[in-house]
Write an enzyme that holds these catalytic residues in place. Structure first.
Site, PDB file in Angstrom:
ATOM      1  N   LYS A 105      -3.294 -11.421   5.966  1.00 13.95           N
ATOM      2  CA  LYS A 105      -4.668 -11.111   5.584  1.00 13.95           C
ATOM      3  C   LYS A 105      -4.669 -10.437   4.211  1.00 13.95           C
ATOM      4  CE  LYS A 105      -7.199  -7.541   6.139  1.00 13.95           C
ATOM      5  NZ  LYS A 105      -7.944  -7.599   4.865  1.00 13.95           N
ATOM      6  N   GLU A 151       3.525   0.797   3.970  1.00  9.51           N
ATOM      7  CA  GLU A 151       3.770   1.171   2.565  1.00  9.51           C
ATOM      8  C   GLU A 151       2.456   1.705   2.027  1.00  9.51           C
ATOM      9  OE1 GLU A 151       6.504   1.417   1.123  1.00  9.51           O
ATOM     10  OE2 GLU A 151       7.894   0.021   2.064  1.00  9.51           O
ATOM     11  N   CYS A 173       0.936   1.673  -6.877  1.00  9.69           N
ATOM     12  CA  CYS A 173       1.302   2.757  -5.970  1.00  9.69           C
ATOM     13  C   CYS A 173       2.352   3.658  -6.605  1.00  9.69           C
ATOM     14  CB  CYS A 173       1.794   2.189  -4.643  1.00  9.69           C
ATOM     15  SG  CYS A 173       3.111   0.978  -4.830  1.00  9.69           S
ATOM     16  N   GLU A 195      -4.636  10.872  -5.759  1.00  7.92           N
ATOM     17  CA  GLU A 195      -4.118   9.624  -6.323  1.00  7.92           C
ATOM     18  C   GLU A 195      -5.271   8.932  -7.040  1.00  7.92           C
ATOM     19  OE1 GLU A 195      -3.366   6.399  -3.533  1.00  7.92           O
ATOM     20  OE2 GLU A 195      -1.794   5.623  -4.847  1.00  7.92           O
TER      21      GLU A 195
END
Ligand code: NAD
Length: 471
Positions: A171, A244, A278, A375
């Site tokens: 997906k 992750e 990331c 972040e």
């Protein structure tokens, strides 16, 4: 039918469209690139059933044949590289060169994974017993990927899942489903039906998929908040998970940094893909002796960078990929301004069409400011001064995340010492963003659970089976 105007899901080797669709928006123009199917619950059932039906045959398929199938993924990406790159830029925003690099790298990745070995270990060979441990596939894997590297991060899941004998329901993100829909379409003639299914849909699809009883393992890449929800759902069926997740990577720039040699890398560590990585540098700690010099080098590069439509020649950086993320980044910049923080570059987001954010550098903000603690996942870099190694290591580690980090110094041995004190899965010295198919990639703390890539990552798609023979 053109590469760019018809998108169907691949379920059981067949093209499947949907009565409902989702709009895929070009972040540079805010125009609709294409409509992607919005998978229904029934179609999800079909995809999982197709993957389940294909599993016994695929796990029994000789490994050499599975290797060829995985390598084929790379070949298909390469054969259509220019079209994939253009489609990538249209839906993701990254300039064409960077888009082409991702397609090429994903192709290389699939090819490398196709050569990996699944180890068999003899754990005992005594007078009375022989024990052998193998690694067998888990069954049906759900692969869930974000929008920042929609091709590469998908291949990180597709290639090892298929090589180890699992079947897959992938997906992609609702913001960037097109490249994966197209890849699956092109692979229909090369893979047995049901081995590789790709479904697209809106926000309801992820929770449906992770809760589905027919799924044995979830390999998820995305934010920490979503990762926690995935794990909670997975616990009900005790599904295996690899997560992750997010990061807030620190770069530590030492006083002996060879700035002329590494300035470009330092800059890209924070701003590549407009900061939407990331493992981007999201906090840069610079020793006070070289702070001004480093700031000047970064600011010069940020001001010279052209942020624009990825299809325009000369754009070095594209837009933020989607509106919600654009709003989050703008909000972080506004908050910094309200706190009275000083911007050395950027800081003003222009009104107009497209989700464009000029590259921004914030001058030595307080450690507890949002721009340091959160972040950003956008082109906003806090540059922070430090004096003492113990102090900077403590500041780098005072973080719920533990994904990556970097040390920049002419003394690589001393840097390696500092690296070993960082609580992160990956640390680069005088380098950045280097990840290879043979390198285990793992988040410490709330950056994830489990491993992707390398032998360890491959084995996460398997479960050990020990066969003991009494002699
Ligand atoms: P996200 O968590 O919003 O979405 C990721 C994927 O999960 C998408 O496909 C989304 O549709 C799906 N999803 C959303 N809600 C779900 C649910 N309840 N159940 C199941 N699936 C669901 O993340 P994003 O905004 O697409 O990506 C940005 C984040 O991803 C950042 O935090 C970034 O650091 C992280 N990221 C991590 C890595 C890594 O390897 N560690 C790599 C890239 C991005």
């Amino acid at each position: 039918m053109s590469f760019f105007d018809s998108f169907t899901m691949t379920i059981g080797g067949k093209a499947v469209s949907s009565s409902e669709t989702i709009d895929v928006i070009n972040p540079a123009t805010e125009e609709i690139v294409a409509k992607a199917p919005d998978c229904s619950e029934k179609q999800l059932d079909d995809a999982v059933a197709a993957a389940r039906a294909a599993f016994p045959g695929w796990r029994a398929t000789p490994i050499e044949e599975r290797r060829r199938a995985v390598a084929r993924i790379g070949e298909v990406l390469t054969e259509h590289q220019a079209d994939f790159a253009r489609l990538f830029t249209l839906e993701q925003g990254r300039p064409l060169d960077g888009a082409a690099q991702e397609i090429a790298f994903a192709a290389y990745w699939a090819n490398e994974v196709s050569k990996q070995d699944i180890p068999v270990t003899v754990t005992e060979d005594s007078a009375s017993k022989r024990s052998e441990t193998r690694h067998v596939p888990l069954g049906v894997v759900a692969g869930i990927v974000p929008w920042n590297f929609p091709v590469n991060l998908a291949v990180w899941k597709i290639a090892p899942a298929l090589l180890t004998g699992n079947t897959l329901v992938l997906k992609p993100s609702p913001f960037t489903p097109l490249t994966m829909l197209k890849l699956a379409e092109l692979l229909r003639e090369h893979l047995p039906p049901g081995v590789f299914n790709v479904i697209s849909g809106g926000d309801r699809l992820g929770p449906w998929l992770t809760a589905h009883e027919g799924i044995d393992k979830i390999s998820f890449t995305g934010s920490t908040a979503t990762g926690k929800r995935v794990m909670e759902t997975a616990s009900k069926g005790l599904k295996r998970v690899t997560l992750e997740l997010g990061g807030n990577d620190a770069a530590i720039v030492m006083p002996d940094v060879a700035l002329d040699e590494v300035a470009d890398k330092l800059f890209f560590s924070a701003f590549a893909n407009s900061g939407q990585i990331c493992i981007a540098t999201k906090r840069m700690y610079v020793h006070e002796d070289v702070y001004d010099k480093v700031a000047d080098a970064l600011v010069a590069r940020a001001r010279a960078a052209k942020v624009g439509d990825g299809l325009d020649q000369g754009s070095n950086f594209g837009p933020i990929q989607n509106r919600p993320q654009f709003e989050r980044v703008k909000n972080l910049i506004e908050d910094a301004k309200q706190q009275g923080l000083r911007f050395l570059a950027g800081g003003d987001v222009p009104e107009g069409t497209g989700f464009f954010v000029p590259l921004a550098i914030v001058d030595n903000p307080p450690e507890d400011s949002r721009v340091v603690q959160e972040e950003a996942f956008g082109p906003v870099l806090p540059l922070l001064k430090f004096r003492d190694i113990d102090e900077v290591v403590a500041r780098a580690n005072a973080c719920e995340y533990g994904l990556g980090g970097s040390i920049w110094s002419a003394d690589t041995e001393a840097a390696a010492d500092i690296a070993s004190r960082l609580e992160t899965g990956t640390v680069w010295i005088n380098d950045t963003l280097y990840i290879m198919p043979w390198t285990p990639f793992a988040g410490h703390k709330q950056s994830g659970i489990g491993v992707e890539n390398g032998k360890e990552g491959l084995l996460e798609f398997t479960v050990p089976q020990t066969i003991t023979i009494a002699k």
